[in-house]
Design a protein around this motif. Sequence first.
Motif, PDB file in Angstrom:
ATOM      1  N   THR A 140       2.353   1.723  -3.332  1.00 32.04           N
ATOM      2  CA  THR A 140       1.370   2.134  -4.327  1.00 32.04           C
ATOM      3  C   THR A 140       1.014   3.608  -4.197  1.00 32.04           C
ATOM      4  N   CYS A 160      -0.103  16.342  -4.680  1.00 32.08           N
ATOM      5  CA  CYS A 160       0.445  15.120  -4.068  1.00 32.08           C
ATOM      6  C   CYS A 160      -0.378  14.728  -2.839  1.00 32.08           C
ATOM      7  N   PRO A 193       2.387   7.000  -7.940  1.00 29.85           N
ATOM      8  CA  PRO A 193       1.912   8.111  -8.787  1.00 29.85           C
ATOM      9  C   PRO A 193       2.605   9.427  -8.420  1.00 29.85           C
ATOM     10  N   PHE A 245      -8.626   2.994  -0.248  1.00 26.59           N
ATOM     11  CA  PHE A 245      -8.182   1.757   0.413  1.00 26.59           C
ATOM     12  C   PHE A 245      -8.993   1.516   1.683  1.00 26.59           C
ATOM     13  N   MET A 264      -6.281   8.108  -2.377  1.00 24.21           N
ATOM     14  CA  MET A 264      -5.932   6.688  -2.396  1.00 24.21           C
ATOM     15  C   MET A 264      -6.143   6.051  -1.021  1.00 24.21           C
ATOM     16  N   ARG A 305     -12.434   0.259   0.805  1.00 27.02           N
ATOM     17  CA  ARG A 305     -12.433  -1.155   0.401  1.00 27.02           C
ATOM     18  C   ARG A 305     -11.922  -2.054   1.520  1.00 27.02           C
ATOM     19  N   LEU A 346       0.838  -1.201   0.000  1.00 26.03           N
ATOM     20  CA  LEU A 346       0.000   0.000   0.000  1.00 26.03           C
ATOM     21  C   LEU A 346       0.877   1.257   0.000  1.00 26.03           C
ATOM     22  N   ILE A 347       1.899   1.270   0.873  1.00 21.94           N
ATOM     23  CA  ILE A 347       2.805   2.418   0.919  1.00 21.94           C
ATOM     24  C   ILE A 347       3.430   2.642  -0.455  1.00 21.94           C
ATOM     25  N   PHE A 377       2.972   6.006  -3.212  1.00 23.09           N
ATOM     26  CA  PHE A 377       4.072   6.858  -3.667  1.00 23.09           C
ATOM     27  C   PHE A 377       4.315   6.755  -5.169  1.00 23.09           C
TER      28      PHE A 377
END
Lengths: 364, 364, 364, 364, 364
Positions: A312, A347, A316, A358, A354, A361, A309-310, A314
């Motif tokens: 993912t 950012c 983009p 997360f 995101m 979900r 997750l971390i 960063f």
Amino acid sequence: MSSSAFSLKRTPGTAPGIEHDEIANLPVERERASITCIDYCPAQVSIQEISDLEGFVNYHRPDWSVVRWISVDGLADMHAIQVLATKYNLHPLAIEDLIHSTQRPKIDSYGGGGSEFQARLFIVTRILFITNGRLQHEQISIFLGHNTVLTFQESRRPEWEFIRQRINAKGSRLRGNDASFLAYSLLDVVIDKCFPILEYYSDRAEELADLILEKSDPQLINGIHQLKRDLLQIHRVIWPMREVVSSLLRDSHECISDATRVYLRDLYDHIIQILEITETYREIASDLIDNYMSSISNRMNEIMKVLTLIGTIFIPLTFLAGVYGMNFRHFPELEQPWAYPAFWFICFLVALVMVLIFRHRKWL
Amino acid sequence: MSSSAFSLKRTPGTAPGIEHDEIANLPVERERASITCIDYCPAQVSIQEISDLEGFVNYHRPDWSVVRWISVDGLADMHAIQVLATKYNLHPLAIEDLIHSTQRPKIDSYGGGGSEFQARLFIVTRILFITNGRLQHEQISIFLGHNTVLTFQESRRPEWEFIRQRINAKGSRLRGNDASFLAYSLLDVVIDKCFPILEYYSDRAEELADLILEKSDPQLINGIHQLKRDLLQIHRVIWPMREVVSSLLRDSHECISDATRVYLRDLYDHIIQILEITETYREIASDLIDNYMSSISNRMNEIMKVLTLIGTIFIPLTFLAGVYGMNFRHFPELEQPWAYPAFWFICFLVALVMVLIFRHRKWL
Amino acid sequence: MSSSAFSLKRTPGTAPGIEHDEIANLPVERERASITCIDYCPAQVSIQEISDLEGFVNYHRPDWSVVRWISVDGLADMHAIQVLATKYNLHPLAIEDLIHSTQRPKIDSYGGGGSEFQARLFIVTRILFITNGRLQHEQISIFLGHNTVLTFQESRRPEWEFIRQRINAKGSRLRGNDASFLAYSLLDVVIDKCFPILEYYSDRAEELADLILEKSDPQLINGIHQLKRDLLQIHRVIWPMREVVSSLLRDSHECISDATRVYLRDLYDHIIQILEITETYREIASDLIDNYMSSISNRMNEIMKVLTLIGTIFIPLTFLAGVYGMNFRHFPELEQPWAYPAFWFICFLVALVMVLIFRHRKWL
Amino acid sequence: MSSSAFSLKRTPGTAPGIEHDEIANLPVERERASITCIDYCPAQVSIQEISDLEGFVNYHRPDWSVVRWISVDGLADMHAIQVLATKYNLHPLAIEDLIHSTQRPKIDSYGGGGSEFQARLFIVTRILFITNGRLQHEQISIFLGHNTVLTFQESRRPEWEFIRQRINAKGSRLRGNDASFLAYSLLDVVIDKCFPILEYYSDRAEELADLILEKSDPQLINGIHQLKRDLLQIHRVIWPMREVVSSLLRDSHECISDATRVYLRDLYDHIIQILEITETYREIASDLIDNYMSSISNRMNEIMKVLTLIGTIFIPLTFLAGVYGMNFRHFPELEQPWAYPAFWFICFLVALVMVLIFRHRKWL
Amino acid sequence: MSSSAFSLKRTPGTAPGIEHDEIANLPVERERASITCIDYCPAQVSIQEISDLEGFVNYHRPDWSVVRWISVDGLADMHAIQVLATKYNLHPLAIEDLIHSTQRPKIDSYGGGGSEFQARLFIVTRILFITNGRLQHEQISIFLGHNTVLTFQESRRPEWEFIRQRINAKGSRLRGNDASFLAYSLLDVVIDKCFPILEYYSDRAEELADLILEKSDPQLINGIHQLKRDLLQIHRVIWPMREVVSSLLRDSHECISDATRVYLRDLYDHIIQILEITETYREIASDLIDNYMSSISNRMNEIMKVLTLIGTIFIPLTFLAGVYGMNFRHFPELEQPWAYPAFWFICFLVALVMVLIFRHRKWL
């Protein structure tokens, strides 16, 4: 491989059984066995440590003696075994089993009914005990005649002390009964010895269950496997005892009195109970392994998930930083004074969205 | 380790059985047991709470009494047990089993056929109940004579109330029958008690199945394991009852009448039914664990897949941004005014093509 | 939890069995059962729908009637059951089993040999059928006397129609035989009913196997689990029938003629065949689950592999782009005119070499 | 679902058994069965293909004929079956089993001991063979009388040819023995047929084991599953034969001579041997699946590990390149002439150290 | 597929059994068997190697000979087998089993009780040995008559030497007993041969357990599987011996003396012991596989975890480097002289915080 219940000492091709005159030739270190003889009847008891075995066997037992119990501690004194085997006319196969002391529990009936040997029940059992946290078991061989009991064990068993106390106690049921009741009492002590051992393993299992919740030490899994193997070994040792006692119950034998048979039924119940508890604990141990495995795998999954997750979040952002590091000559955003703060804002926004996705979900 | 069906209280080396005069010396807290005596015949019933036990046992039962049922609630009153054991000549081994109260269900027949003891059936059963959401079981010991039934239980069992009502009801089948029918009725109540308990576990399983679909709480797996262990314990307690009833059916005993035997067959059917239901529920619990595991692993796989897809889409884009961040002096694209918009267009195109490919391969 | 084969309706503490005069007091909705009586002998048949049950039971059956079959559809009409139970002297325990209708298949023999009840075989069986794609089963209770058969079922069973046709057919074997042959024929219909049901599940399994190859819908796994549970339920229902028929074959009973026994052997073969087919299908269902699981996991592995490969190819390229984005003052390559094309060439080369390596190692 | 051993052809509600006059009405395509009759005694043999069946059954067999074997190839010629069933008085249930030809192997004894039917053993067996690489099996029905053997099979079985040759060979043991020895010989051929089939599957398993080592083709796993299913089917077909032969050995029947019984014991040994081999091969097939699975998963793990290692080595390098791509105004390193070569040197150093660490930890 | 215990040599359709005059026609290479005949009684022994077999069989045995043991090494000398089969009237089925030498251990009793053959016990056993590290087994066929023992083995067995020594030893129990005791002694040697073999596998298992802890060589898993298969094969070979000896114990046969039966009970105990040890070792082998698998998967998980942690720590740092590589015109930080050292400080801080978090969560 110490987990095999019974070890492997037979050499192929040797003759079966050990004749009385062969015993003394066996190549073992000559250490004296300690031999105790107890005679008792309801009214009287006599206990003697025997040092002069030859002299002892030449005397007849006192007339008042209803039951004589000769207990031999130590299986390396071949001379003593030879003298007793000759005196009590023991069968060569039984002597072999007695000396090799790696038999599974069993019962054999020799002689009786006009054969060359006197009626004898030969019972092999194994006593379980825990030394230095390791499960051990020793063979105990019991010969039961009409009014004599011979027991052979590798070392002096503290458990026999309880029996002696009950023989000493005037009016006790043991003292008032016959030799088969003494044999039953010995088996009863051997079986009852399992209960504190099972309690030990129950504590051990609880301890392991607590440790699993705390950390994932690979030592734990070895501990659980050891627990399971020990329980299996208890099962292996006790299971044939079931057969032994059930055969004593089923087949009438001249050495077993009816009074004793009632008590053997009780012993049988205890054996079944021990086998069931062992079964239960083995299932608990299996559950422990499952728990350990799934706790390991859950922890690993949890780690991988969070790390991914971390990463993912960063990815983009790094792309965006890369975009504004490009060297295009015509790059309108780069010129704007608000561009750099806007970059940080975007950012932050992307990361927030995101994380929210997360969360929504249930990935975080 | 509370999941073992039967606990471990025997001390090795103690004498088997408990003699009548030993009972009073047992080191237990002196609390009075509550004792009820019910005499009945088709025409008459008398129920009395007994406070003066010695006085009670000295009187003969009334002549009209066909069946006498003495029910003892509480196993700590050694005095009461001693008096009854002496009066009804109970076997020492049975007394030991009765007091230790951790026996698995079993049946023993003592005496009869001219032995020193009168014909007695000693039946040990265990009643299951749920207290504070936890499965418990207590031992119930039943002595059945020709026209006497003695029951010993740890505490006053509300289930006995139904039996008393049926004894009170004039013309009921229970009232018209003999002592063995009363014993049967007691066993029947004990077995029927399992049905609502199984229903409780059926509800619990459905509840857990619903929760699994919703979320992946590690508490759930503990709940399912607990469910499975409880069902195993029910199985362990009921399974030996099968043996008990089948032995009552098979071996004719002077205390069991033919009329009762027909009803025991029905009881046997109920036991088989409970065992089958337990088996079914345990399989359902195993399925629940499988479902939970595969739902966990599916979710994890789903997460990893999506995250990796996101990462994969951005990796070529980041590379592209890196390319145009290079500082080569001769870098034709950088000079073009359309280069920056073209970069965004290409990024969009690449991402789109990758998403389409992933879609086409059903990866998204 | 609908997957348990037999449900849970007993209340603990209630008296076992249901006496004839208790039946009418049972708290059920009063709906009339439909009752059909068929009398037949080789020469003659008479079928009557009975509306006046009291009148009916007061008349004797015609002299020519060899077999009388009374079929009761509906178990809620307590009045009808009471009248028939009294007329045919049915045992209270059998009446209880008949009304509760959640018994597992079994056989009980009541009376005969001079007891208070007439010789009766009480057979409980369960007929399987599929309604709206769901497997159902209903209890069918059969009382077999010397020349009377009583059947009780929850609803009018279309399967009985085949039996009636064969009774109507002059010269049929059924018509020429006795009551036990009728009972056999009823059981035969119940067992043969399983064959089309198993065919249904065979089709269902093939369908699921095809769907698994196509896509990985989580619904599929539920479908397979349902299939497995249904097959287990068929097994649970048919398995005790094996015991019933084998007991009919083994124990001679006065109500079963030798001619019928030969046919029961055939029925036994069919039951074994059904049990074996069920076993086979359950293994196939297990294989389906394995296939589904491994297809899921293969797909996931395939995805992860490809994505990681893509990532790995770009990682060195991104590093290279980063290198030439560095701002060192002395950076010889940056000055060369061929540097930028050379960069692309090197990127292409690195990617190509990695793809070739992956290909060579069969990773792609 | 072709893997079920025995298919499903019964229609519920049809009458059990097929009467002799019903046979001809059965709706099957009218194709003529080929019927062969062999009469033999130690001294003489006569083989005739029978075209005029009615004529044939009206003649008595020659006086010298000790054993008559009538072999019917094809089960669709209802006329022939009807004529033979009438002539040899076959039981309706046996005729049904014979025609439906989906029975599992079994043995039924009809008649004898003064019943309406003559003593007959009806043996159903199934012969296994491989056609186009697929395992098939056909039913063979054998009727054994005192000196007559009838066999019915779906098609002309080449295996019978061996039997005929041995009948033709003067002085052969088969020729000198009675009808039960012929029946034994037929069963022996059927069982021995399994040995080459098992050899075929042994080769197939070895082939698959070699292929697994080479590549991971999903087709392989289907092949192994097919192998396992075929072995299961062989087990399913042979297992009931064990019961058949053991019943022939155990229960003395007037049609089986003592001489034959000795040979049946040998046949029994062969069946046990086949079942054991099947069991062994099924375990080997399970091992193959495990091997395949673990080879797949090993390969996947290997790939992931190497790729992640590559990624990990480049991640710090990419970071470093990013650092020196930063645009800080005061950035001492950027000014140095040795900075760029130093960067490469550091990159090389970092990569080398990481590779060495990975090597040291045995990750590479 | 060499792991099947017994191979496949029967050709379907061949006649069962081998007649005496057929033996010589069997197509095998003509190599002479080595035949030894030992006659002995308590007082005398004579050992002769037989070269002229025809001459030998024409002479009667010396009158003093109580037991004659003819031992045939080599099964390819059909002439010798024919001569002995004719002389000792061996049953054709036994000869077939003897020559094919792929039988599982079994016992058949032929003749006796006035049949055409003399009373013979035909015992097939298999001796296990290890050649070049591979487990092998050979068939040993023993014919036991009243005072004759015939043994047929494929090659000269060194184990027989022990027996010969004991026959030579005057006063040995073997020499003083009858033929059945010799047969028992042979079986005893065959069984005792298993103990050193099991010890070999015990060592092998310990060795593998040590290797697993060291490294994860895929060869190891093959070694463990081989170990497991060998143990299974030992079980397969010894298991039917249990049946053989138990049948010798159970069914009295005229060739087995009572004295021998006592020793057979001892042999039976040894067989049970071997089976139990085999079972234990197979469980240990299964544990080894589990250990190997979980050690593999632990190592893999450990690698993936560390690598992902490294990646995760660098991902935010790379992002940060990317940020300060952006070319925004208005970029306040870039202008500051402390910016570059501050960047390194922040990087160090971020990495430190992440490592601390990972440590705290026990991820490192």
